[in-house]
Design a protein around this motif. Structure first.
Motif, PDB file in Angstrom:
ATOM      1  N   ARG A  76       6.207  -1.586 -32.172  1.00  0.00           N
ATOM      2  CA  ARG A  76       5.934  -3.004 -32.315  1.00  0.00           C
ATOM      3  C   ARG A  76       4.800  -3.008 -32.988  1.00  0.00           C
ATOM      4  O   ARG A  76       3.764  -2.568 -33.199  1.00  0.00           O
ATOM      5  N   GLY A  77       4.581  -4.368 -33.619  1.00  0.00           N
ATOM      6  CA  GLY A  77       3.432  -4.946 -34.042  1.00  0.00           C
ATOM      7  C   GLY A  77       2.622  -4.360 -35.333  1.00  0.00           C
ATOM      8  O   GLY A  77       3.562  -3.681 -36.095  1.00  0.00           O
ATOM      9  N   ASP A  78       1.489  -4.207 -35.302  1.00  0.00           N
ATOM     10  CA  ASP A  78       0.898  -3.707 -36.638  1.00  0.00           C
ATOM     11  C   ASP A  78       0.866  -2.133 -36.544  1.00  0.00           C
ATOM     12  O   ASP A  78       1.299  -1.690 -37.754  1.00  0.00           O
ATOM     13  N   PHE A  79       1.258  -1.448 -35.572  1.00  0.00           N
ATOM     14  CA  PHE A  79       1.365  -0.111 -35.697  1.00  0.00           C
ATOM     15  C   PHE A  79       2.791   0.356 -36.231  1.00  0.00           C
ATOM     16  O   PHE A  79       2.789   1.115 -37.215  1.00  0.00           O
ATOM     17  N   GLY A  80       3.699  -0.419 -35.798  1.00  0.00           N
ATOM     18  CA  GLY A  80       5.215  -0.239 -36.303  1.00  0.00           C
ATOM     19  C   GLY A  80       5.102  -0.524 -37.729  1.00  0.00           C
ATOM     20  O   GLY A  80       6.119  -0.288 -38.534  1.00  0.00           O
ATOM     21  N   ASP A  81       4.557  -1.724 -38.132  1.00  0.00           N
ATOM     22  CA  ASP A  81       4.473  -2.389 -39.615  1.00  0.00           C
ATOM     23  C   ASP A  81       3.508  -1.282 -40.389  1.00  0.00           C
ATOM     24  O   ASP A  81       3.333  -1.631 -41.545  1.00  0.00           O
ATOM     25  N   GLY A  82       2.693  -0.363 -39.928  1.00  0.00           N
ATOM     26  CA  GLY A  82       2.120   0.417 -40.641  1.00  0.00           C
ATOM     27  C   GLY A  82       0.548  -0.190 -40.993  1.00  0.00           C
ATOM     28  O   GLY A  82      -0.133   0.398 -41.898  1.00  0.00           O
ATOM     29  N   ARG A  83       0.074  -1.330 -40.424  1.00  0.00           N
ATOM     30  CA  ARG A  83      -0.967  -1.859 -40.703  1.00  0.00           C
ATOM     31  C   ARG A  83      -2.099  -1.495 -39.540  1.00  0.00           C
ATOM     32  O   ARG A  83      -1.737  -1.228 -38.551  1.00  0.00           O
ATOM     33  N   HIS A  84      -3.062  -1.260 -40.127  1.00  0.00           N
ATOM     34  CA  HIS A  84      -4.332  -0.441 -39.146  1.00  0.00           C
ATOM     35  C   HIS A  84      -5.567  -1.203 -39.021  1.00  0.00           C
ATOM     36  O   HIS A  84      -6.406  -1.159 -38.294  1.00  0.00           O
ATOM     37  N   TYR A  85      -5.971  -2.160 -40.088  1.00  0.00           N
ATOM     38  CA  TYR A  85      -7.231  -2.896 -40.111  1.00  0.00           C
ATOM     39  C   TYR A  85      -8.452  -2.240 -40.051  1.00  0.00           C
ATOM     40  O   TYR A  85      -9.303  -2.497 -39.586  1.00  0.00           O
ATOM     41  N   GLY A  86      -8.206  -1.078 -40.590  1.00  0.00           N
ATOM     42  CA  GLY A  86      -9.416   0.101 -40.796  1.00  0.00           C
ATOM     43  C   GLY A  86      -9.850   0.778 -39.462  1.00  0.00           C
ATOM     44  O   GLY A  86     -10.680   1.658 -39.312  1.00  0.00           O
ATOM     45  N   ASP A  87      -9.101   0.459 -38.366  1.00  0.00           N
ATOM     46  CA  ASP A  87      -9.320   1.511 -37.225  1.00  0.00           C
ATOM     47  C   ASP A  87      -8.878   2.904 -37.508  1.00  0.00           C
ATOM     48  O   ASP A  87      -7.848   3.059 -38.177  1.00  0.00           O
ATOM     49  N   PRO A  88      -9.753   3.808 -37.113  1.00  0.00           N
ATOM     50  CA  PRO A  88      -9.407   5.297 -37.128  1.00  0.00           C
ATOM     51  C   PRO A  88      -7.888   5.450 -36.598  1.00  0.00           C
ATOM     52  O   PRO A  88      -7.637   4.964 -35.506  1.00  0.00           O
TER      53      PRO A  88
END
Length: 115
Positions: A76-88
């Motif tokens: 779901r959400g950003d993890f599922g979409d491959g977005r990480h916003y700079g988080d390790p």
């Protein structure tokens, strides 16, 4: 302190722990704390497993439930979409493991959604 307030306090502690994960060593410290918490929950939480979450216990009482919850979060959400916003990435993996402690609320298999 009410159960809800205690739950909120514990959640803030876990969020603070998650924020510290930025490399392999901090990930392993987080993993150790999560394992310790799981072992504590296994000792303290007994059937009928009511209000597990509010009491600070794990809702996932099987590997299957744990993995299903972690997978659900990961898709779901950003993890599922491959977005990480700079988080390790290890912080994101730690978060996935953390949410595995909560059980997914599934509809009953016989429930077709109609009244």
């Amino acid at each position: 302190m009410s159960q809800e307030e205690e739950f909120e306090r514990r959640q803030k502690e876990w969020m603070s722990r998650l924020e510290t994960v930025n490399d392999e060593q901090s990930f392993l410290r987080f993993l150790r704390a999560l394992r310790d918490d799981c072992e504590r929950s296994e000792r303290e939480c007994r059937p009928p497993h009511q209000d597990c979450m509010l009491q600070g216990h794990w809702e996932s009482h099987s590997t299957k439930d744990f993995l299903r919850s972690a997978e659900d979060w990961g898709t779901r959400g950003d993890f599922g979409d491959g977005r990480h916003y700079g988080d390790p990435i290890l912080r994101r993996v730690a978060t996935m493991l953390f949410v595995g402690r909560y059980r997914i609320r599934e509809t009953h298999p016989d429930d077709d959604g109609r009244d």
